[in-house]
Design an enzyme around this catalytic site. Structure first.
Site, PDB file in Angstrom:
ATOM      1  N   CYS A  95     -14.837  26.689   6.647  1.00  0.00           N
ATOM      2  CA  CYS A  95     -14.912  25.510   6.011  1.00  0.00           C
ATOM      3  C   CYS A  95     -16.196  24.927   6.425  1.00  0.00           C
ATOM      4  O   CYS A  95     -16.774  24.318   5.400  1.00  0.00           O
ATOM      5  CB  CYS A  95     -13.590  24.523   6.275  1.00  0.00           C
ATOM      6  N   LEU A 102       0.804  -1.160   0.108  1.00  0.00           N
ATOM      7  CA  LEU A 102       0.002  -0.092  -0.235  1.00  0.00           C
ATOM      8  C   LEU A 102       0.758   1.346  -0.070  1.00  0.00           C
ATOM      9  O   LEU A 102       1.660   1.367   0.816  1.00  0.00           O
ATOM     10  CB  LEU A 102      -0.741  -0.032   1.321  1.00  0.00           C
ATOM     11  N   LEU A 103       0.655   2.044  -0.969  1.00  0.00           N
ATOM     12  CA  LEU A 103       1.060   3.607  -1.123  1.00  0.00           C
ATOM     13  C   LEU A 103       0.248   4.500  -0.605  1.00  0.00           C
ATOM     14  O   LEU A 103      -0.848   4.494  -1.206  1.00  0.00           O
ATOM     15  CB  LEU A 103       1.835   3.740  -2.452  1.00  0.00           C
ATOM     16  N   ASP A 104       0.520   5.296   0.542  1.00  0.00           N
ATOM     17  CA  ASP A 104      -0.355   6.424   0.873  1.00  0.00           C
ATOM     18  C   ASP A 104       0.090   7.717   0.509  1.00  0.00           C
ATOM     19  O   ASP A 104       1.178   8.158   1.201  1.00  0.00           O
ATOM     20  CB  ASP A 104      -0.671   6.338   2.349  1.00  0.00           C
ATOM     21  N   TRP A 163       0.251  12.134   9.496  1.00  0.00           N
ATOM     22  CA  TRP A 163       0.893  11.783  11.120  1.00  0.00           C
ATOM     23  C   TRP A 163       0.592  10.178  10.880  1.00  0.00           C
ATOM     24  O   TRP A 163       1.168   9.549  11.960  1.00  0.00           O
ATOM     25  CB  TRP A 163       0.431  12.499  11.997  1.00  0.00           C
ATOM     26  N   GLY A 164       0.596   9.521   9.745  1.00  0.00           N
ATOM     27  CA  GLY A 164       0.782   7.989   9.655  1.00  0.00           C
ATOM     28  C   GLY A 164      -0.553   7.270  10.247  1.00  0.00           C
ATOM     29  O   GLY A 164      -0.414   5.828  10.276  1.00  0.00           O
ATOM     30  N   LEU A 217       5.485  15.539   2.559  1.00  0.00           N
ATOM     31  CA  LEU A 217       6.452  16.789   2.235  1.00  0.00           C
ATOM     32  C   LEU A 217       6.710  17.509   3.248  1.00  0.00           C
ATOM     33  O   LEU A 217       7.342  18.372   3.424  1.00  0.00           O
ATOM     34  CB  LEU A 217       5.944  17.396   1.122  1.00  0.00           C
TER      35      LEU A 217
END
Length: 401
Positions: A366, A173-175, A180-181, A200
């Protein structure tokens, strides 16, 4: 004399509109009331020069004046945003075409994107922890029943995503934009996946790595400080949650093409992101988008759903499932706003007054924009356009426990 005439004309114009629970306090002690009920918002104008913000009260002008300290505003953030929208609507003179042209021609280089991300996310981890849930999930939660607390709803969101991509033990899996994981940790712990999370933000990467180590998942989860354009290899599953808003509308086909390249045959990708309600991809009305672009998300751009779907197809991806979570994000932002205000004194110690004021109005703005249909949130599940039809599910039942 001219100033007095302008002020009288402005205030009379507002009094001819629906009642506003607003008080304006002038530098000379005068008070202007715009409702028979007690004011919920008070704008303090410290000098004559600040009157120009009220004479042209776009959300950008009012927000800029508040953030820069030219005026002071008291009240709950939700009330401030509601009154601000009423003021802006009462004096709306249309969207600036120049602003739209400049917004759509922002370069998105690796350096400029990294700088924009660091501006927004590298405030401090403590700052975000003060108003997010304990897992620090900074994206739309999923209120399956509508009554969940924020932490539960964020956990459900992550599981909802991982079920949507039909994540299996041992899969890669690429997230993209891992924050923060929280998602990669859950994917490894509960679903048995082997994960790479990229960001980044140096602050995010540091804390995410610490969390991975504390969970004993160092051999199963890797956190990289990396641009998505620099990732190599292929992954069976790819997620992108709250990240593609930073890509730029003109760059979306290339973004999805890159995802397609990174996606293994018969792989599944899910993009979770904010969209505009404007089919021409223009900014939200009354200068709200302009304010966010300058003070909150430099280089951020929102695309309409139709633009996103087309860009996915141009990038070689086939759209398989689309879900609208607008109501969920309105509630998420409302809870964030409440958390922010309830912990205001603590948060003020974590940052400067200008940034405090930016976030004070941004989060509530928002919530208002999602609640009123100016922006939305879509989860879109895709696969390679030429994928094997025999691998497609017959129904959506697998997405729900």
């Amino acid at each position: 004399m001219f100033e007095q005439m302008m002020l009288s004309a402005w205030s009379e114009g507002l009094r001819n509109k629906p009642s506003l629970p607003l008080r304006v306090e002038l530098w000379d002690g005068r008070q202007l009331e715009f409702s028979s009920e007690a004011p919920r918002v008070t704008i303090r104008v410290p000098d004559r020069a600040a009157l120009r913000y009220l004479r042209s009260p776009s959300l950008y002008n009012l927000g800029r004046a508040y953030v820069e300290g030219a005026i002071d505003i008291k009240g709950r953030a939700a009330d401030i945003i509601s009154v601000g929208n009423s003021l802006a609507a009462s004096m709306d003179k249309g969207r600036s075409r120049l602003v739209e042209v400049l917004r759509r021609n922002v370069p998105h280089t690796r350096q400029s994107d990294a700088e924009a991300i660091r501006y927004h996310y590298d405030v401090s981890n403590d700052f975000y922890a003060a108003w997010l849930d304990p897992a620090m999930v900074y994206s739309c939660a999923y209120f399956e029943e509508g009554s969940e607390d924020l932490a539960t709803a964020q956990q459900k969101k992550i599981d909802h995503i991982l079920r949507k991509i039909d994540l299996r033990p041992g899969q890669t899996l690429l997230d993209i934009g891992c924050g923060w994981g929280a998602l990669v940790l859950r994917a490894a712990q509960a679903f048995g996946a082997r994960c790479v999370g990229i960001t980044l933000s140096e602050n995010q990467a540091l804390l995410a790595r610490e969390r991975v180590a504390r969970a004993g998942l160092t051999g199963q989860v890797e956190i990289r400080l990396q641009d998505y354009r620099d990732v190599e290899g292929q992954f069976e599953r790819i997620t992108s949650v709250g990240m593609f808003e930073h890509v730029g509308v003109q760059h979306l086909p290339a973004y999805f093409s890159r995802i397609n390249t990174l996606l293994a045959p018969d792989g599944v990708v899910m993009n979770h992101g904010i969209t505009t309600a404007n089919v021409d991809n223009s900014a939200t009305p009354y200068g709200g988008g302009e304010f966010i672009g300058q003070y909150v998300f430099p280089q951020g751009e929102l695309a309409h759903l139709s633009t996103v779907v087309r860009a996915m197809q141009e990038g070689g991806l086939e759209v398989r499932d689309v879900e609208n979570l607008r109501r969920h994000y309105a509630k998420t932002c409302a809870i964030w706003t409440e958390n922010f205000e309830s912990r205001a004194e603590h948060i003020r110690k974590l940052t400067d007054e200008k940034r405090f004021r930016i976030w004070h109005v941004y989060l509530a703005g928002c919530a208002y924009a999602f609640a009123h249909g100016r922006i939305s949130l879509y989860q879109i599940v895709c696969g390679k356009a030429e994928g094997n039809v025999e691998r497609l599910p017959w129904s959506r039942r697998y997405m729900y426990p």
